[in-house]
Design a protein around this motif. Structure first.
Motif, PDB file in Angstrom:
ATOM      1  N   LEU A 178      91.398  96.022  84.915  1.00 48.73           N
ATOM      2  CA  LEU A 178      90.374  97.002  85.252  1.00 48.73           C
ATOM      3  C   LEU A 178      90.494  97.378  86.715  1.00 48.73           C
ATOM      4  CD1 LEU A 178      87.161  95.517  83.569  1.00 48.73           C
ATOM      5  CD2 LEU A 178      88.855  97.094  82.596  1.00 48.73           C
ATOM      6  N   SER A 224      86.117  94.522  73.514  1.00 52.30           N
ATOM      7  CA  SER A 224      86.350  95.276  72.281  1.00 52.30           C
ATOM      8  C   SER A 224      87.639  96.051  72.514  1.00 52.30           C
ATOM      9  CB  SER A 224      85.181  96.231  72.005  1.00 52.30           C
ATOM     10  OG  SER A 224      85.029  97.136  73.079  1.00 52.30           O
ATOM     11  N   GLN A 277      89.123 104.182  80.039  1.00 51.97           N
ATOM     12  CA  GLN A 277      87.766 103.900  79.559  1.00 51.97           C
ATOM     13  C   GLN A 277      87.033 103.013  80.558  1.00 51.97           C
ATOM     14  OE1 GLN A 277      87.665 102.243  75.592  1.00 51.97           O
ATOM     15  NE2 GLN A 277      85.623 101.394  75.878  1.00 51.97           N
ATOM     16  N   TYR A 278      85.744 103.304  80.798  1.00 53.13           N
ATOM     17  CA  TYR A 278      84.909 102.447  81.632  1.00 53.13           C
ATOM     18  C   TYR A 278      84.528 101.226  80.807  1.00 53.13           C
ATOM     19  CZ  TYR A 278      81.439 101.061  85.071  1.00 53.13           C
ATOM     20  OH  TYR A 278      80.739 100.374  86.030  1.00 53.13           O
ATOM     21  N   VAL A 279      84.708 100.039  81.382  1.00 55.66           N
ATOM     22  CA  VAL A 279      84.511  98.790  80.651  1.00 55.66           C
ATOM     23  C   VAL A 279      83.576  97.884  81.445  1.00 55.66           C
ATOM     24  CG1 VAL A 279      85.669  96.749  79.697  1.00 55.66           C
ATOM     25  CG2 VAL A 279      86.823  98.974  79.652  1.00 55.66           C
ATOM     26  N   SER A 318      90.723  94.123  71.245  1.00 60.20           N
ATOM     27  CA  SER A 318      89.653  93.168  71.519  1.00 60.20           C
ATOM     28  C   SER A 318      90.234  91.768  71.680  1.00 60.20           C
ATOM     29  CB  SER A 318      88.651  93.181  70.363  1.00 60.20           C
ATOM     30  OG  SER A 318      87.616  92.263  70.601  1.00 60.20           O
ATOM     31  N   ALA A 343      89.421  91.906  77.112  1.00 63.41           N
ATOM     32  CA  ALA A 343      88.763  93.100  76.572  1.00 63.41           C
ATOM     33  C   ALA A 343      87.645  92.684  75.614  1.00 63.41           C
ATOM     34  CB  ALA A 343      89.776  93.982  75.853  1.00 63.41           C
ATOM     35  N   ALA A 385      89.748 100.816  82.589  1.00 63.42           N
ATOM     36  CA  ALA A 385      90.915 100.183  81.972  1.00 63.42           C
ATOM     37  C   ALA A 385      92.198 100.888  82.391  1.00 63.42           C
ATOM     38  CB  ALA A 385      90.782 100.202  80.451  1.00 63.42           C
ATOM     39  N   VAL A 402      89.827  98.752  73.848  1.00 64.10           N
ATOM     40  CA  VAL A 402      89.621  99.701  74.941  1.00 64.10           C
ATOM     41  C   VAL A 402      90.846 100.594  75.071  1.00 64.10           C
ATOM     42  CG1 VAL A 402      88.065  98.180  76.215  1.00 64.10           C
ATOM     43  CG2 VAL A 402      90.489  98.140  76.737  1.00 64.10           C
ATOM     44  N   THR A 403      90.617 101.784  75.610  1.00 61.56           N
ATOM     45  CA  THR A 403      91.711 102.717  75.841  1.00 61.56           C
ATOM     46  C   THR A 403      91.867 102.958  77.336  1.00 61.56           C
ATOM     47  OG1 THR A 403      90.229 104.608  75.585  1.00 61.56           O
ATOM     48  CG2 THR A 403      91.405 103.887  73.626  1.00 61.56           C
ATOM     49  N   ASP A 439      95.611 100.606  77.291  1.00 58.69           N
ATOM     50  CA  ASP A 439      94.969 100.246  76.029  1.00 58.69           C
ATOM     51  C   ASP A 439      95.058  98.740  75.815  1.00 58.69           C
ATOM     52  OD1 ASP A 439      94.834 102.995  75.713  1.00 58.69           O
ATOM     53  OD2 ASP A 439      96.249 103.083  74.043  1.00 58.69           O
TER      54      ASP A 439
END
Length: 114
Positions: free
Chosen positions: A46, A17, A23-25, A40, A15, A34, A19-20, A37
């Protein structure tokens, strides 16, 4: 096949940062949603294929088939100059007043067998 590793519909990355889930990563050239959660620096899976509801620029009307790009916080129809990675293609219309769009990840430019 001796060299087969995995199907590739999900990839585990570090990750970039916190992420939840959902969430688009973006991690380099790898992009996806994602699965859970993660803090970082922690591993996160993903989803790199599928259809997801993602945030969009509220001022834009989105039509089915529009290519969508990631501006760092939301999907947009504006590609920019290489700074906005392609998310995929809209599979449902989304009015300007809404903040969500339904997207098929990475679907642009794909063709079937000849």
């Amino acid at each position: 096949m001796k060299n087969y590793v995995q199907e590739g519909k999900t990839l585990t990355v570090t990750a970039p940062s916190a992420v939840t889930s959902g969430q688009y990563v973006v991690v380099g050239a790898i992009r996806g949603v994602a699965a859970y959660d993660a803090a970082s620096g922690e591993p996160v899976e993903l989803a790199t294929e599928g259809v997801f509801m993602l945030p969009k620029v509220a001022a834009e009307d989105i039509a089915v088939g529009d290519l969508l790009y990631w501006n760092g916080t939301a999907c947009t129809k504006t590609p920019g100059t290489g700074s906005k990675p392609l998310v995929g293609v809209a599979v449902k219309p989304a009015a300007a007043a809404t903040g969500i769009v339904t997207v098929k990840l990475g679907a642009a430019g794909q063709t079937g067998p000849a």
